[in-house]
Design an enzyme around this catalytic site. Structure first.
Site, PDB file in Angstrom:
ATOM      1  N   GLU A  17     -48.514 -13.009 -46.581  1.00 45.36           N
ATOM      2  CA  GLU A  17     -47.205 -13.217 -46.873  1.00 45.36           C
ATOM      3  C   GLU A  17     -46.686 -14.492 -46.126  1.00 45.36           C
ATOM      4  O   GLU A  17     -47.299 -14.996 -45.059  1.00 45.36           O
ATOM      5  CB  GLU A  17     -46.385 -12.052 -46.176  1.00 45.36           C
ATOM      6  CG  GLU A  17     -44.758 -12.168 -46.221  1.00 45.36           C
ATOM      7  CD  GLU A  17     -44.230 -10.845 -45.879  1.00 45.36           C
ATOM      8  OE1 GLU A  17     -44.536  -9.671 -46.423  1.00 45.36           O
ATOM      9  OE2 GLU A  17     -43.060 -11.141 -44.969  1.00 45.36           O
ATOM     10  N   ALA A  51     -32.216 -13.994 -46.046  1.00 39.69           N
ATOM     11  CA  ALA A  51     -31.318 -13.152 -45.977  1.00 39.69           C
ATOM     12  C   ALA A  51     -30.006 -13.610 -46.389  1.00 39.69           C
ATOM     13  O   ALA A  51     -29.813 -14.982 -46.301  1.00 39.69           O
ATOM     14  CB  ALA A  51     -31.017 -12.778 -44.572  1.00 39.69           C
ATOM     15  N   HIS A  77     -40.280 -11.188 -53.121  1.00 38.40           N
ATOM     16  CA  HIS A  77     -39.369 -10.366 -52.542  1.00 38.40           C
ATOM     17  C   HIS A  77     -37.922 -10.763 -53.111  1.00 38.40           C
ATOM     18  O   HIS A  77     -37.621 -11.664 -53.540  1.00 38.40           O
ATOM     19  CB  HIS A  77     -39.306 -10.754 -51.261  1.00 38.40           C
ATOM     20  CG  HIS A  77     -40.523 -10.373 -50.346  1.00 38.40           C
ATOM     21  ND1 HIS A  77     -40.546 -10.084 -49.009  1.00 38.40           N
ATOM     22  CD2 HIS A  77     -41.945 -10.345 -50.754  1.00 38.40           C
ATOM     23  CE1 HIS A  77     -41.826  -9.804 -48.874  1.00 38.40           C
ATOM     24  NE2 HIS A  77     -42.461  -9.890 -49.695  1.00 38.40           N
ATOM     25  N   ARG A 107     -33.492  -3.780 -49.941  1.00 33.29           N
ATOM     26  CA  ARG A 107     -32.175  -3.669 -49.385  1.00 33.29           C
ATOM     27  C   ARG A 107     -31.868  -5.007 -48.770  1.00 33.29           C
ATOM     28  O   ARG A 107     -30.817  -5.752 -49.233  1.00 33.29           O
ATOM     29  CB  ARG A 107     -31.585  -2.607 -48.512  1.00 33.29           C
ATOM     30  CG  ARG A 107     -29.936  -2.321 -48.486  1.00 33.29           C
ATOM     31  CD  ARG A 107     -29.812  -1.626 -47.397  1.00 33.29           C
ATOM     32  NE  ARG A 107     -30.283  -2.054 -46.148  1.00 33.29           N
ATOM     33  CZ  ARG A 107     -29.862  -1.419 -44.999  1.00 33.29           C
ATOM     34  NH1 ARG A 107     -29.208  -0.158 -45.051  1.00 33.29           N
ATOM     35  NH2 ARG A 107     -30.429  -1.723 -43.685  1.00 33.29           N
ATOM     36  N   TYR A 143     -41.674   2.332 -43.610  1.00 33.85           N
ATOM     37  CA  TYR A 143     -41.495   2.186 -41.975  1.00 33.85           C
ATOM     38  C   TYR A 143     -42.536   3.324 -41.565  1.00 33.85           C
ATOM     39  O   TYR A 143     -41.775   4.367 -41.446  1.00 33.85           O
ATOM     40  CB  TYR A 143     -40.181   2.070 -41.574  1.00 33.85           C
ATOM     41  CG  TYR A 143     -39.507   1.360 -42.472  1.00 33.85           C
ATOM     42  CD1 TYR A 143     -39.210  -0.211 -41.720  1.00 33.85           C
ATOM     43  CD2 TYR A 143     -38.777   1.138 -43.793  1.00 33.85           C
ATOM     44  CE1 TYR A 143     -38.596  -1.245 -42.587  1.00 33.85           C
ATOM     45  CE2 TYR A 143     -38.405  -0.060 -44.505  1.00 33.85           C
ATOM     46  CZ  TYR A 143     -38.314  -1.061 -43.829  1.00 33.85           C
ATOM     47  OH  TYR A 143     -37.685  -2.143 -44.440  1.00 33.85           O
ATOM     48  N   GLN A 210     -42.742 -13.846 -27.918  1.00 28.70           N
ATOM     49  CA  GLN A 210     -42.070 -13.739 -29.044  1.00 28.70           C
ATOM     50  C   GLN A 210     -42.113 -12.200 -29.536  1.00 28.70           C
ATOM     51  O   GLN A 210     -41.183 -11.592 -29.982  1.00 28.70           O
ATOM     52  CB  GLN A 210     -42.562 -14.539 -30.220  1.00 28.70           C
ATOM     53  CG  GLN A 210     -41.660 -14.792 -31.328  1.00 28.70           C
ATOM     54  CD  GLN A 210     -42.295 -15.962 -32.508  1.00 28.70           C
ATOM     55  OE1 GLN A 210     -43.351 -15.788 -32.680  1.00 28.70           O
ATOM     56  NE2 GLN A 210     -41.404 -16.816 -32.772  1.00 28.70           N
TER      57      GLN A 210
HETATM   58  P1  FAD Z   1     -33.846   0.783 -48.182  1.00 27.65           P
HETATM   59  O1  FAD Z   1     -34.925   1.397 -48.880  1.00 27.65           O
HETATM   60  O2  FAD Z   1     -32.677   0.975 -49.196  1.00 27.65           O
HETATM   61  O3  FAD Z   1     -33.613   1.937 -46.725  1.00 27.65           O
HETATM   62  C1  FAD Z   1     -32.718   1.309 -45.970  1.00 27.65           C
HETATM   63  C2  FAD Z   1     -31.947   2.374 -44.912  1.00 27.65           C
HETATM   64  O4  FAD Z   1     -31.309   3.173 -45.835  1.00 27.65           O
HETATM   65  C3  FAD Z   1     -33.340   3.482 -44.422  1.00 27.65           C
HETATM   66  O5  FAD Z   1     -32.845   3.890 -43.197  1.00 27.65           O
HETATM   67  C4  FAD Z   1     -33.110   4.711 -45.730  1.00 27.65           C
HETATM   68  O6  FAD Z   1     -33.651   5.900 -45.063  1.00 27.65           O
HETATM   69  C5  FAD Z   1     -31.842   4.450 -45.757  1.00 27.65           C
HETATM   70  N1  FAD Z   1     -31.412   5.134 -47.250  1.00 27.65           N
HETATM   71  C6  FAD Z   1     -31.986   5.031 -48.180  1.00 27.65           C
HETATM   72  N2  FAD Z   1     -31.347   5.487 -49.562  1.00 27.65           N
HETATM   73  C7  FAD Z   1     -30.282   6.068 -48.747  1.00 27.65           C
HETATM   74  C8  FAD Z   1     -29.629   6.997 -49.350  1.00 27.65           C
HETATM   75  N3  FAD Z   1     -29.272   7.493 -50.781  1.00 27.65           N
HETATM   76  N4  FAD Z   1     -28.694   7.692 -48.510  1.00 27.65           N
HETATM   77  C9  FAD Z   1     -28.501   7.381 -47.274  1.00 27.65           C
HETATM   78  N5  FAD Z   1     -29.614   6.411 -46.580  1.00 27.65           N
HETATM   79  C10 FAD Z   1     -30.451   6.071 -47.440  1.00 27.65           C
HETATM   80  N6  FAD Z   1     -35.601  -8.526 -45.572  1.00 27.65           N
HETATM   81  C11 FAD Z   1     -35.187  -9.918 -45.996  1.00 27.65           C
HETATM   82  O7  FAD Z   1     -34.281 -10.108 -45.825  1.00 27.65           O
HETATM   83  N7  FAD Z   1     -36.278 -10.479 -46.860  1.00 27.65           N
HETATM   84  C12 FAD Z   1     -37.278 -10.171 -47.144  1.00 27.65           C
HETATM   85  O8  FAD Z   1     -37.963 -10.853 -47.937  1.00 27.65           O
HETATM   86  C13 FAD Z   1     -37.832  -8.995 -46.540  1.00 27.65           C
HETATM   87  N8  FAD Z   1     -39.248  -8.446 -46.780  1.00 27.65           N
HETATM   88  C14 FAD Z   1     -39.769  -7.364 -46.200  1.00 27.65           C
HETATM   89  C15 FAD Z   1     -40.846  -6.881 -46.344  1.00 27.65           C
HETATM   90  C16 FAD Z   1     -41.404  -5.721 -45.898  1.00 27.65           C
HETATM   91  C17 FAD Z   1     -42.677  -5.274 -46.071  1.00 27.65           C
HETATM   92  C18 FAD Z   1     -40.481  -5.056 -45.030  1.00 27.65           C
HETATM   93  C19 FAD Z   1     -40.879  -3.770 -44.352  1.00 27.65           C
HETATM   94  C20 FAD Z   1     -39.326  -5.406 -44.717  1.00 27.65           C
HETATM   95  C21 FAD Z   1     -38.776  -6.677 -45.388  1.00 27.65           C
HETATM   96  N9  FAD Z   1     -37.580  -6.886 -45.316  1.00 27.65           N
HETATM   97  C22 FAD Z   1     -36.753  -8.061 -45.635  1.00 27.65           C
HETATM   98  C23 FAD Z   1     -36.591  -6.233 -44.242  1.00 27.65           C
HETATM   99  C24 FAD Z   1     -35.710  -5.372 -45.139  1.00 27.65           C
HETATM  100  O9  FAD Z   1     -34.831  -5.920 -45.807  1.00 27.65           O
HETATM  101  C25 FAD Z   1     -34.906  -4.409 -44.018  1.00 27.65           C
HETATM  102  O10 FAD Z   1     -35.801  -3.663 -42.959  1.00 27.65           O
HETATM  103  C26 FAD Z   1     -33.843  -3.461 -44.369  1.00 27.65           C
HETATM  104  O11 FAD Z   1     -33.028  -3.118 -43.315  1.00 27.65           O
HETATM  105  C27 FAD Z   1     -33.972  -2.144 -45.197  1.00 27.65           C
HETATM  106  O12 FAD Z   1     -34.632  -2.644 -46.314  1.00 27.65           O
HETATM  107  P2  FAD Z   1     -35.467  -1.486 -47.280  1.00 27.65           P
HETATM  108  O13 FAD Z   1     -35.528  -2.053 -48.701  1.00 27.65           O
HETATM  109  O14 FAD Z   1     -36.321  -1.034 -46.719  1.00 27.65           O
HETATM  110  O15 FAD Z   1     -34.094  -0.608 -47.498  1.00 27.65           O
END
Ligand code: FAD
Length: 286
Positions: A17, A51, A77, A107, A143, A210
């Site tokens: 990555e 972000a 992404h 998200r 996660y 860090q």
């Molecule tokens: P989601 O899948 O939407 O989940 C977010 C939260 O909402 C979780 O707690 C979930 O349980 C909850 N949830 C989901 N659906 C519902 C529902 N219907 N009702 C109630 N709760 C719900 N961030 C960046 O800005 N740029 C990147 O490029 C980036 N790359 C990443 C790559 C990886 C492999 C990982 C693990 C994370 C990355 N992130 C990145 C961070 C990520 O954007 C954050 O962790 C963010 O807070 C959650 O994103 P998600 O897509 O997992 O969200």
């Protein structure tokens, strides 16, 4: 090539990555570092999304540079919390135009006091949009220790299942330092009927101070074995680097030995670390 087809092959994969620059004046330096990683010919590379989405052109630019110049498959992404549907459609058109067919749908973190576009609330909605807008292979984040916003791990896994049902074809994990946490997570999600491949995200830690801060913020568990390494070598950068790479290699060897074949390394734009880690796994990955 679609990443889901790479993951279907009966052999280990190693992917790296990288992240795009935040400003145009560092674009060339970042592109150089990411291309040096591409020259290692990993199975694929992923390029994160800044972000807020203001640097989406850089994600597309860095990803297409890797693909076009090195023939390495890329995963772009894309986050939605701060985006409109219009902007998402625009980025997807750019990706299509550059022949990029793999997207990690996220998200994104909710910006503190920042503006939310309100078109999207969760990644699953973005997954549906991407699927409706083209023949993309779509992945998502998961996660093993539970997402920090989720009240319980169980609720988080239910939402993960919804993401799969929305069209996610694979998941990449948040970093973890104790493989037993991943094995337990895999057992629980399989019980729930989450059947898609899971790619294990591994962070080679080369800066002890860090990582202690990052883990505190994200709630990632640091095993005693790892803490002892940071305590002993954290103030000696070259020793910490060597120990961090060895720890990551040990995690990966254990994962592959236990049938977790797909490894994604958070290589943080550091070609030297990516190269040393890859070299230390050369026979294990065959
Ligand atoms: P989601 O899948 O939407 O989940 C977010 C939260 O909402 C979780 O707690 C979930 O349980 C909850 N949830 C989901 N659906 C519902 C529902 N219907 N009702 C109630 N709760 C719900 N961030 C960046 O800005 N740029 C990147 O490029 C980036 N790359 C990443 C790559 C990886 C492999 C990982 C693990 C994370 C990355 N992130 C990145 C961070 C990520 O954007 C954050 O962790 C963010 O807070 C959650 O994103 P998600 O897509 O997992 O969200």
């Amino acid at each position: 090539m679609k990443i889901i087809d790479l993951l279907a092959q009966d052999k280990p994969t190693l992917s790296f990555e990288v992240f795009p620059p935040k400003t145009s004046d560092t674009y060339d330096a970042v592109a150089g570092a990411t291309q040096a990683i591409a020259a290692l010919r990993p199975d694929f590379m992923s390029v994160t999304y800044g972000a807020g989405g203001g640097t989406s052109d850089y994600t597309v630019g860095i990803a297409s540079g890797i693909r076009e110049q090195y023939g390495v498959e890329v995963l772009a992404h894309l986050t939605c919390a701060s985006s409109t549907r219009e902007h998402v459609a625009h980025v997807l058109e750019q990706l299509k135009a550059r022949g990029i067919e793999n997207v990690l749908a996220l998200r994104g973190d909710i910006p503190e006091g920042g503006a939310l576009a309100h078109d999207y609330h969760y990644a699953a909605e973005l997954v549906r949009d991407i699927k409706a807008r083209g023949d993309f292979c779509v992945g998502g984040a998961c996660y093993p220790e539970g997402h920090p916003d989720s009240p319980t791990k169980n609720a988080d896994m239910d939402h993960l299942k919804e993401k799969m049902e929305a069209g996610c074809q694979f998941f990449t994990t948040q970093m973890f330092f104790d493989n037993n946490i991943l094995y337990n997570f895999l057992y629980r999600i399989r019980e729930k009927g989450i059947t898609v491949p899971v790619v294990a995200g591994i962070m080679p830690v080369t800066n002890g101070k860090q990582i202690a801060r990052i883990c505190k913020l994200s709630g990632t568990y640091l095993p005693e074995r790892f803490k002892a390494i940071v305590d002993k070598f954290g103030d000696n950068p070259s020793a910490m680097r060597q120990a961090g790479i060895a720890y990551a290699a040990g995690q990966i060897i254990d994962l592959i030995a236990n049938g977790v074949n797909h490894i994604h390394v958070y290589s943080m734009n550091k070609p030297d670390i990516a190269a040393l880690l890859q070299e230390s796994l050369s026979e294990v990955l065959k």
